[in-house]
Design a protein around this motif. Structure first.
Motif, PDB file in Angstrom:
ATOM      1  N   SER A 113       0.805  -1.217   0.000  1.00  0.00           N
ATOM      2  CA  SER A 113       0.000   0.000   0.000  1.00  0.00           C
ATOM      3  C   SER A 113       0.841   1.271   0.000  1.00  0.00           C
ATOM      4  CB  SER A 113      -0.963   0.003   1.188  1.00  0.00           C
ATOM      5  OG  SER A 113      -0.261  -0.109   2.408  1.00  0.00           O
ATOM      6  N   ASP A 114       2.142   1.153   0.322  1.00  0.00           N
ATOM      7  CA  ASP A 114       3.021   2.332   0.304  1.00  0.00           C
ATOM      8  C   ASP A 114       3.661   2.580  -1.057  1.00  0.00           C
ATOM      9  OD1 ASP A 114       4.970   0.358   0.134  1.00  0.00           O
ATOM     10  OD2 ASP A 114       6.036   0.973   1.944  1.00  0.00           O
ATOM     11  N   GLY A 115       3.270   1.788  -2.081  1.00  0.00           N
ATOM     12  CA  GLY A 115       3.809   1.978  -3.430  1.00  0.00           C
ATOM     13  C   GLY A 115       5.001   1.101  -3.759  1.00  0.00           C
ATOM     14  N   THR A 116       5.482   0.315  -2.791  1.00  0.00           N
ATOM     15  CA  THR A 116       6.597  -0.592  -3.046  1.00  0.00           C
ATOM     16  C   THR A 116       6.063  -1.963  -3.448  1.00  0.00           C
ATOM     17  OG1 THR A 116       6.742  -1.310  -0.734  1.00  0.00           O
ATOM     18  CG2 THR A 116       8.074   0.616  -1.393  1.00  0.00           C
ATOM     19  N   PHE A 117       6.970  -2.821  -3.918  1.00  0.00           N
ATOM     20  CA  PHE A 117       6.590  -4.195  -4.254  1.00  0.00           C
ATOM     21  C   PHE A 117       7.740  -5.122  -3.902  1.00  0.00           C
ATOM     22  CE2 PHE A 117       8.958  -2.862  -7.941  1.00  0.00           C
ATOM     23  CZ  PHE A 117       9.741  -3.974  -8.211  1.00  0.00           C
ATOM     24  N   TYR A 118       7.429  -6.412  -3.821  1.00  0.00           N
ATOM     25  CA  TYR A 118       8.433  -7.449  -3.622  1.00  0.00           C
ATOM     26  C   TYR A 118       7.965  -8.674  -4.397  1.00  0.00           C
ATOM     27  CZ  TYR A 118      11.629 -10.777  -1.567  1.00  0.00           C
ATOM     28  OH  TYR A 118      12.616 -11.729  -1.395  1.00  0.00           O
ATOM     29  N   ALA A 119       8.888  -9.315  -5.118  1.00  0.00           N
ATOM     30  CA  ALA A 119       8.557 -10.500  -5.905  1.00  0.00           C
ATOM     31  C   ALA A 119       9.637 -11.552  -5.754  1.00  0.00           C
ATOM     32  CB  ALA A 119       8.401 -10.133  -7.378  1.00  0.00           C
ATOM     33  N   GLU A 120       9.224 -12.802  -5.836  1.00  0.00           N
ATOM     34  CA  GLU A 120      10.143 -13.940  -5.874  1.00  0.00           C
ATOM     35  C   GLU A 120       9.653 -14.883  -6.957  1.00  0.00           C
ATOM     36  OE1 GLU A 120      11.757 -14.651  -1.423  1.00  0.00           O
ATOM     37  OE2 GLU A 120       9.748 -15.456  -1.819  1.00  0.00           O
ATOM     38  N   TYR A 121      10.610 -15.458  -7.702  1.00  0.00           N
ATOM     39  CA  TYR A 121      10.246 -16.409  -8.740  1.00  0.00           C
ATOM     40  C   TYR A 121      11.281 -17.524  -8.755  1.00  0.00           C
ATOM     41  CZ  TYR A 121       8.059 -18.067 -12.987  1.00  0.00           C
ATOM     42  OH  TYR A 121       7.377 -18.826 -13.893  1.00  0.00           O
ATOM     43  N   ASP A 122      10.810 -18.773  -8.662  1.00  0.00           N
ATOM     44  CA  ASP A 122      11.707 -19.928  -8.583  1.00  0.00           C
ATOM     45  C   ASP A 122      12.368 -20.233  -9.921  1.00  0.00           C
ATOM     46  OD1 ASP A 122      10.888 -20.195  -5.969  1.00  0.00           O
ATOM     47  OD2 ASP A 122       9.582 -21.918  -6.349  1.00  0.00           O
ATOM     48  N   VAL A 123      13.656 -20.577  -9.851  1.00  0.00           N
ATOM     49  CA  VAL A 123      14.385 -21.096 -11.004  1.00  0.00           C
ATOM     50  C   VAL A 123      14.767 -22.550 -10.711  1.00  0.00           C
ATOM     51  CG1 VAL A 123      16.450 -20.852 -12.443  1.00  0.00           C
ATOM     52  CG2 VAL A 123      15.218 -18.814 -11.671  1.00  0.00           C
ATOM     53  N   VAL A 124      15.394 -22.802  -9.567  1.00  0.00           N
ATOM     54  CA  VAL A 124      15.715 -24.131  -9.049  1.00  0.00           C
ATOM     55  C   VAL A 124      16.497 -24.966 -10.061  1.00  0.00           C
ATOM     56  CG1 VAL A 124      14.813 -26.111  -7.766  1.00  0.00           C
ATOM     57  CG2 VAL A 124      13.543 -23.971  -7.742  1.00  0.00           C
ATOM     58  N   LYS A 125      17.680 -24.456 -10.414  1.00  0.00           N
ATOM     59  CA  LYS A 125      18.569 -25.138 -11.360  1.00  0.00           C
ATOM     60  C   LYS A 125      20.019 -24.848 -11.000  1.00  0.00           C
ATOM     61  CE  LYS A 125      15.752 -25.201 -15.529  1.00  0.00           C
ATOM     62  NZ  LYS A 125      15.740 -26.631 -15.712  1.00  0.00           N
ATOM     63  N   PRO A 126      20.922 -25.768 -11.321  1.00  0.00           N
ATOM     64  CA  PRO A 126      22.344 -25.452 -11.170  1.00  0.00           C
ATOM     65  C   PRO A 126      22.700 -24.239 -12.034  1.00  0.00           C
ATOM     66  CG  PRO A 126      22.033 -27.798 -11.550  1.00  0.00           C
ATOM     67  CD  PRO A 126      20.698 -27.131 -11.782  1.00  0.00           C
ATOM     68  N   HIS A 127      23.585 -23.398 -11.527  1.00  0.00           N
ATOM     69  CA  HIS A 127      24.003 -22.215 -12.282  1.00  0.00           C
ATOM     70  C   HIS A 127      24.650 -22.676 -13.583  1.00  0.00           C
ATOM     71  CE1 HIS A 127      25.839 -18.436 -13.368  1.00  0.00           C
ATOM     72  NE2 HIS A 127      25.208 -17.848 -12.354  1.00  0.00           N
ATOM     73  N   PRO A 128      24.292 -22.070 -14.716  1.00  0.00           N
ATOM     74  CA  PRO A 128      24.794 -22.551 -16.008  1.00  0.00           C
ATOM     75  C   PRO A 128      26.286 -22.303 -16.246  1.00  0.00           C
ATOM     76  CG  PRO A 128      23.505 -20.561 -16.311  1.00  0.00           C
ATOM     77  CD  PRO A 128      23.367 -20.950 -14.872  1.00  0.00           C
ATOM     78  N   THR A 129      26.890 -21.345 -15.564  1.00  0.00           N
ATOM     79  CA  THR A 129      28.309 -21.043 -15.823  1.00  0.00           C
ATOM     80  C   THR A 129      29.180 -21.113 -14.572  1.00  0.00           C
ATOM     81  OG1 THR A 129      27.940 -18.660 -15.518  1.00  0.00           O
ATOM     82  CG2 THR A 129      27.707 -19.535 -17.773  1.00  0.00           C
ATOM     83  N   LYS A 130      28.580 -21.295 -13.402  1.00  0.00           N
ATOM     84  CA  LYS A 130      29.329 -21.373 -12.145  1.00  0.00           C
ATOM     85  C   LYS A 130      28.980 -22.690 -11.465  1.00  0.00           C
ATOM     86  CE  LYS A 130      29.203 -16.371 -11.590  1.00  0.00           C
ATOM     87  NZ  LYS A 130      28.710 -15.265 -10.782  1.00  0.00           N
TER      88      LYS A 130
END
Length: 123
Positions: A78-95
């Motif tokens: 309600s204060d104009g901010t937001f927060y989001a999370e989105y799952d990937v759940v995979k080994p890092h492709p380059t690390k």
């Protein structure tokens, strides 16, 4: 204000947040086609939740996979901010020593910040 009105008001910002999360996923360098799904604003299921601090309603959206498991969330405060999370759940492709848990995004209409949530791979 009704749920549909909250969704209409937040649609443009929500689409920008989804794009930013998608860009962050792509920036990690996964092979084409290896990410099954990306967040899209209109594919979220929305509800209004009461902000315990202000008493106002916050718009919260959730993404689910084909098995109806939650894979992401987006909350407009309600204060104009937001927060989001989105799952990937995979080994890092380059690390090889890192695992990508997901992407988080936060901010407001004038500043969308996003970063990958990385965990060390077990030895």
């Amino acid at each position: 204000m009704e749920l549909d009105e909250h969704i209409r008001i937040k649609r443009e910002l929500g689409a920008s947040i989804c794009d930013r999360i998608g860009d962050e996923i792509d920036r990690l360098g996964f092979a084409a086609g290896s990410i099954e799904h990306y967040p899209f604003f209109d594919q979220a299921r929305f509800e209004l939740i009461k902000d315990p601090f202000t008493g106002d309603h916050n718009l919260a959206g959730y993404w689910h996979d084909q098995r109806q498991q939650r894979i992401g969330s987006l909350q407009f405060n309600s204060d104009g901010t937001f927060y989001a999370e989105y799952d990937v759940v995979k080994p890092h492709p380059t690390k090889p020593k890192w695992f990508v848990e997901g992407i988080t995004a936060w901010g407001s209409a004038d500043r969308i910040t996003a970063e990958a949530k990385l965990l060390p791979m077990p030895e």
